[in-house]
Design an enzyme around this catalytic site. Structure first.
Site, PDB file in Angstrom:
ATOM      1  N   GLU A   1      17.313 -21.846  36.870  1.00 51.37           N
ATOM      2  CA  GLU A   1      16.928 -20.878  37.471  1.00 51.37           C
ATOM      3  C   GLU A   1      17.776 -19.936  38.607  1.00 51.37           C
ATOM      4  O   GLU A   1      18.756 -20.316  38.979  1.00 51.37           O
ATOM      5  CB  GLU A   1      15.749 -21.353  38.406  1.00 51.37           C
ATOM      6  CG  GLU A   1      14.920 -20.297  39.252  1.00 51.37           C
ATOM      7  CD  GLU A   1      13.971 -20.919  40.450  1.00 51.37           C
ATOM      8  OE1 GLU A   1      12.875 -20.153  40.661  1.00 51.37           O
ATOM      9  OE2 GLU A   1      14.234 -22.122  40.497  1.00 51.37           O
TER      10      GLU A   1
ATOM     11  N   LYS B   1       8.531 -15.402  35.826  1.00 53.88           N
ATOM     12  CA  LYS B   1       7.747 -16.471  36.257  1.00 53.88           C
ATOM     13  C   LYS B   1       6.263 -15.901  36.705  1.00 53.88           C
ATOM     14  O   LYS B   1       6.149 -14.734  37.246  1.00 53.88           O
ATOM     15  CB  LYS B   1       8.457 -16.912  37.503  1.00 53.88           C
ATOM     16  CG  LYS B   1       7.896 -18.030  38.301  1.00 53.88           C
ATOM     17  CD  LYS B   1       8.496 -18.399  39.568  1.00 53.88           C
ATOM     18  CE  LYS B   1       7.858 -19.830  40.013  1.00 53.88           C
ATOM     19  NZ  LYS B   1       8.878 -20.317  41.245  1.00 53.88           N
TER      20      LYS B   1
ATOM     21  N   CYS C   1      10.657 -23.421  37.722  1.00 51.14           N
ATOM     22  CA  CYS C   1      10.570 -24.000  39.023  1.00 51.14           C
ATOM     23  C   CYS C   1       9.254 -24.883  39.164  1.00 51.14           C
ATOM     24  O   CYS C   1       9.032 -25.564  38.114  1.00 51.14           O
ATOM     25  CB  CYS C   1      10.680 -22.947  40.214  1.00 51.14           C
ATOM     26  SG  CYS C   1      10.770 -24.183  41.809  1.00 51.14           S
TER      27      CYS C   1
END
Length: 530
Positions: A286, A351, A404
């Site tokens: 990430e 995301k 994440c």
């Protein structure tokens, strides 16, 4: 046992609150990295006995009668979440000068709020409370309902759901592929709480038989599923996962960005490890790219130079839209970008589920007037993506990326991977150092592989990076704070036991079985009393 149980039941005031708090804290030992699930066979029976003694004034209203039960559940939850989530505060120490003031809000405030869910769980259970096994079923239903709500209320935070304590190894993870996390949460609490029957011995034989049957079914199914061979004709993918272990204090420092990028290039282009083929796919963690590609087009050229024909790189990066390209207001996204062998961005997935206060500010206008823009250090406030889609990898394999903590949302992962072949998880757990946080995060991602019958490729900045097969077994991994790469040959075959939709139905069915058992026992008890 009866004398000890009686003393716990009769506890009052601060003593009852303290025992509930300690029981909750003890239950955390069932989670990674400790994996001492036996602790839950003490915590939950103690909770049952505390609820036995949490009877309100019979002459009071319904809500006031349930207040003592809520207090017991809340203190249990506060102990559980404080002991299990204290490491969140370490993210605020990365730039302590700016964010250390918020440490109490993170370390204490978050458990204070999350404990409400367990208070609610005990209230639900107490409303159906009876003697013997009925109250164990009521507690299982109450906790499963609370964990389900915790998955989506206030954006959702299903971290360390009780069911994970019952899945420390792949053998014990396979049942989640049939009943999902809702079912596992209910079954785990039911089995963990069963020793409470030793105090009164009512329904003890029945409870012991049911607990043994549940555990035996879980282990038996796990053994059979792990023993099943890979299907013939499965696709294959040679992958390289890069773990750079970049110091977060330097991550967005303009003076060291070139050095960080050079490290990523060097790790990505080194020769394959012994007995491994040249990787078709390279994965970075990430936000591994330490700048915006719109500001550094030369970076794409450098990536094109190191990628051989047919190779692809998946890189975590901040993606910009808007003003820089003449499109109006600037927007930034936490993304996974797919870069082909010509150094071109072929696709990107943003995301969808952002971290409140870490990646965006709820009630941003109000906090801005108070001088608060973000609680966790980062380059800018981020916007959420609108939809997740699979990335087409070499060989036509479809990888579904989760950035994440998106990987901890069991139901959403199940829906999103329906059109994919492999789960991709990129993360940066360096915010939390070598604390229980990264281990807990990895375990929950690992369970997603077993749950959906799909391999997992996980790239983390400082660990835990890993290749996990479709049964949740770790093929290879890098330890916390290690710098290096994993080269792995991964069979790509989806081996889901049932569809995500049916898994969800099964989980709700398990919850309802316990609810019906609890309700029937309560009704029978009241009829006998009359």
């Amino acid at each position: 046992m009866e004398r000890l149980g009686g003393r716990i039941i009769l506890l009052w005031g601060w003593r009852r609150a303290l025992v509930a708090f300690l029981a909750g804290a003890l239950a955390v030992l069932g989670q990674a990295p400790y994996d001492f699930f036996a602790a839950c066979f003490v915590s939950f029976p103690v909770l049952v006995l505390l609820i036995d003694g949490a009877a309100g004034d019979p002459g009071a209203g319904a809500l006031r009668r349930l207040r003592p039960a809520f207090a017991v559940g809340w203190w249990f939850g506060f102990g559980y979440f404080l002991a299990g989530l204290w490491w969140i505060g370490t993210a605020l120490l990365v730039e302590a000068d700016s964010f250390a003031w918020a440490l109490p809000f993170a370390v204490i405030g978050i458990p204070l709020v999350l404990a409400i869910f367990y208070g609610f769980a005990v209230v639900v259970a107490r409303a159906m409370w009876s003697g013997g096994i009925g109250r164990i079923a009521a507690l299982a239903f109450g906790f499963a309902l609370a964990e389900w709500l915790r998955g989506f209320l206030f954006t959702g935070f299903p971290w360390n759901a009780i069911g994970y304590a019952a899945m420390p190894v792949p053998l014990m993870m396979q049942g989640v592929s049939v009943v999902g996390m809702n079912g596992m949460n209910a079954l785990a609490v039911f089995v963990f709480a069963m020793p409470a029957l030793l105090v009164s011995r009512r329904h003890l034989r029945l409870g012991a038989v049911l607990a043994v049957l549940i555990v035996a079914a879980d282990l038996g199914f796990g053994y059979l599923r792990l023993a099943a061979p890979e299907p013939a004709g499965a696709k294959q993918l040679d992958v390289r996962i890069v773990q750079p272990s970049v110091d977060l204090a330097e991550k967005w420092d303009a003076t060291v960005r070139d050095r960080i990028f050079a490290t990523m290039l060097a790790l990505s282009s080194q020769p394959p490890q012994k007995d491994r083929a040249k990787p078709q796919l390279i994965i970075w963690p990430e936000t591994a790219v330490p700048f915006l590609f719109t500001e550094r087009p030369d970076a794409l050229t450098a990536l094109g130079d190191i990628l051989a024909d047919g190779q692809m790189l998946l890189a975590g990066a901040i993606r910009e839209e808007g003003a820089a390209s003449g499109g109006g207001e600037e927007r930034y996204y936490n993304s996974v970008v797919a870069i082909n062998d010509r150094g071109e961005i072929a696709d990107a997935v943003d995301k969808v589920h952002l971290v409140p206060f870490g990646e965006y500010m709820p009630l941003e206008g109000l906090f801005h007037r108070l001088g608060i823009d973000q609680f966790v250090a980062g380059p800018m406030s981020l916007s959420a993506g609108t939809q997740r889609h699979p990335l087409v990898l070499p060989g036509g394999i479809r990888g579904v990326p989760f950035i994440c903590y998106e990987a901890i949302f069991s139901g959403q992962v199940g829906v999103d991977v329906a059109s994919g072949d492999i789960i991709l998880n990129v993360t940066n757990d360096a915010w939390f150092g070598n604390t229980p946080g990264p281990y807990q995060h990895f375990r929950q991602a690992q369970v997603r592989a077993a749950e959906n019958g799909m391999p997992l490729l996980r790239a983390a900045n400082n660990g835990i990076s890993a290749v996990v097969d479709s049964r949740g077994r770790v093929i290879d991994a890098l330890a916390i704070d290690a710098r290096g790469v994993i080269d792995a040959h991964v069979p790509i075959s989806r081996q889901a036991t049932i569809s995500p939709g049916q898994r969800g139905i099964n989980g709700y069915a398990v919850m309802m079985v316990f609810a019906v058992l609890a309700f029937a026992t309560t009704v029978r008890r009241r009829l006998r009393a009359n």
